[in-house]
Design a protein around this motif. Structure first.
Motif, PDB file in Angstrom:
ATOM      1  N   GLY A  23      -6.403  -3.219  -6.975  1.00 43.66           N
ATOM      2  CA  GLY A  23      -7.528  -3.228  -7.899  1.00 43.66           C
ATOM      3  C   GLY A  23      -7.013  -3.519  -9.292  1.00 43.66           C
ATOM      4  O   GLY A  23      -5.823  -3.803  -9.478  1.00 43.66           O
ATOM      5  N   ASN A  24      -7.874  -3.439 -10.281  1.00 44.00           N
ATOM      6  CA  ASN A  24      -7.435  -3.689 -11.657  1.00 44.00           C
ATOM      7  C   ASN A  24      -6.402  -2.685 -12.131  1.00 44.00           C
ATOM      8  O   ASN A  24      -5.507  -3.032 -12.894  1.00 44.00           O
ATOM      9  N   ARG A  25      -6.553  -1.428 -11.708  1.00 44.91           N
ATOM     10  CA  ARG A  25      -5.676  -0.371 -12.211  1.00 44.91           C
ATOM     11  C   ARG A  25      -5.082   0.492 -11.110  1.00 44.91           C
ATOM     12  O   ARG A  25      -4.645   1.599 -11.353  1.00 44.91           O
ATOM     13  N   HIS A  26      -5.116   0.031  -9.876  1.00 48.40           N
ATOM     14  CA  HIS A  26      -4.540   0.798  -8.779  1.00 48.40           C
ATOM     15  C   HIS A  26      -4.103  -0.122  -7.640  1.00 48.40           C
ATOM     16  O   HIS A  26      -4.553  -1.258  -7.545  1.00 48.40           O
ATOM     17  N   THR A  27      -3.207   0.412  -6.805  1.00 44.76           N
ATOM     18  CA  THR A  27      -2.720  -0.301  -5.628  1.00 44.76           C
ATOM     19  C   THR A  27      -2.660   0.684  -4.467  1.00 44.76           C
ATOM     20  O   THR A  27      -2.209   1.817  -4.642  1.00 44.76           O
ATOM     21  N   LEU A  28      -3.099   0.262  -3.290  1.00 36.74           N
ATOM     22  CA  LEU A  28      -3.011   1.059  -2.073  1.00 36.74           C
ATOM     23  C   LEU A  28      -2.179   0.301  -1.057  1.00 36.74           C
ATOM     24  O   LEU A  28      -2.345  -0.908  -0.882  1.00 36.74           O
ATOM     25  N   CYS A  29      -1.276   1.011  -0.377  1.00 38.29           N
ATOM     26  CA  CYS A  29      -0.439   0.421   0.658  1.00 38.29           C
ATOM     27  C   CYS A  29      -0.593   1.241   1.928  1.00 38.29           C
ATOM     28  O   CYS A  29      -0.608   2.466   1.880  1.00 38.29           O
ATOM     29  N   VAL A  30      -0.671   0.564   3.073  1.00 38.15           N
ATOM     30  CA  VAL A  30      -0.722   1.238   4.367  1.00 38.15           C
ATOM     31  C   VAL A  30       0.529   0.833   5.141  1.00 38.15           C
ATOM     32  O   VAL A  30       0.841  -0.354   5.261  1.00 38.15           O
ATOM     33  N   THR A  31       1.237   1.839   5.682  1.00 38.33           N
ATOM     34  CA  THR A  31       2.456   1.576   6.440  1.00 38.33           C
ATOM     35  C   THR A  31       2.126   1.396   7.919  1.00 38.33           C
ATOM     36  O   THR A  31       1.026   1.695   8.371  1.00 38.33           O
ATOM     37  N   GLU A  32       3.105   0.935   8.682  1.00 41.67           N
ATOM     38  CA  GLU A  32       2.904   0.747  10.116  1.00 41.67           C
ATOM     39  C   GLU A  32       2.633   2.067  10.831  1.00 41.67           C
ATOM     40  O   GLU A  32       2.065   2.072  11.922  1.00 41.67           O
ATOM     41  N   ASP A  33       2.995   3.190  10.230  1.00 44.26           N
ATOM     42  CA  ASP A  33       2.725   4.513  10.793  1.00 44.26           C
ATOM     43  C   ASP A  33       1.358   5.043  10.395  1.00 44.26           C
ATOM     44  O   ASP A  33       0.993   6.157  10.762  1.00 44.26           O
ATOM     45  N   GLY A  34       0.606   4.273   9.585  1.00 46.95           N
ATOM     46  CA  GLY A  34      -0.724   4.688   9.165  1.00 46.95           C
ATOM     47  C   GLY A  34      -0.747   5.533   7.913  1.00 46.95           C
ATOM     48  O   GLY A  34      -1.801   6.033   7.523  1.00 46.95           O
ATOM     49  N   GLU A  35       0.399   5.696   7.255  1.00 46.56           N
ATOM     50  CA  GLU A  35       0.434   6.434   5.998  1.00 46.56           C
ATOM     51  C   GLU A  35      -0.149   5.562   4.884  1.00 46.56           C
ATOM     52  O   GLU A  35       0.056   4.349   4.871  1.00 46.56           O
ATOM     53  N   VAL A  36      -0.864   6.209   3.960  1.00 42.60           N
ATOM     54  CA  VAL A  36      -1.442   5.495   2.824  1.00 42.60           C
ATOM     55  C   VAL A  36      -0.721   5.949   1.563  1.00 42.60           C
ATOM     56  O   VAL A  36      -0.622   7.150   1.294  1.00 42.60           O
ATOM     57  N   TRP A  37      -0.214   4.997   0.811  1.00 43.67           N
ATOM     58  CA  TRP A  37       0.459   5.248  -0.460  1.00 43.67           C
ATOM     59  C   TRP A  37      -0.415   4.663  -1.556  1.00 43.67           C
ATOM     60  O   TRP A  37      -0.981   3.587  -1.398  1.00 43.67           O
TER      61      TRP A  37
END
Length: 90
Positions: A40-54
């Motif tokens: 997004g403009n001021r955030h980033t979300l990452c999903v790992t292969e294990d389903g964890e969200v960072w």
């Protein structure tokens, strides 16, 4: 790897500076395989292969999936002219 404007910490690099060249995100993700990224403009979300969200960046309105996200500004207190300052940390 992330690069661009990082003024809200949305690059996940631990600072709020712009990054002109790609730099590896190492804050806990160095041993993970990221399969999906949403920016997004001021955030980033990452999903790992294990389903964890960072999540990284400014967390207003719950966009990071957390109740509260501390955000610090680098401000010279003398320039505030008597205005109050509050900083949060967990």
């Amino acid at each position: 790897y992330t690069w661009g404007d990082g003024f809200c910490g949305q690059l996940g690099l631990g600072d709020k500076r712009p990054q002109l060249l790609p730099r590896q995100v190492e804050s806990g993700l160095d041993d993970e395989v990221v399969v999906t990224v949403s920016c997004g403009n001021r955030h980033t979300l990452c999903v790992t292969e294990d389903g964890e969200v960072w999540s990284f960046g400014l967390g207003h309105f719950g966009v990071l999936g957390r109740n509260f996200t501390p955000f610090e500004y680098d401000v010279d207190i003398e320039q505030l002219g008597g205005a109050g300052v509050a900083l949060g940390a967990t």
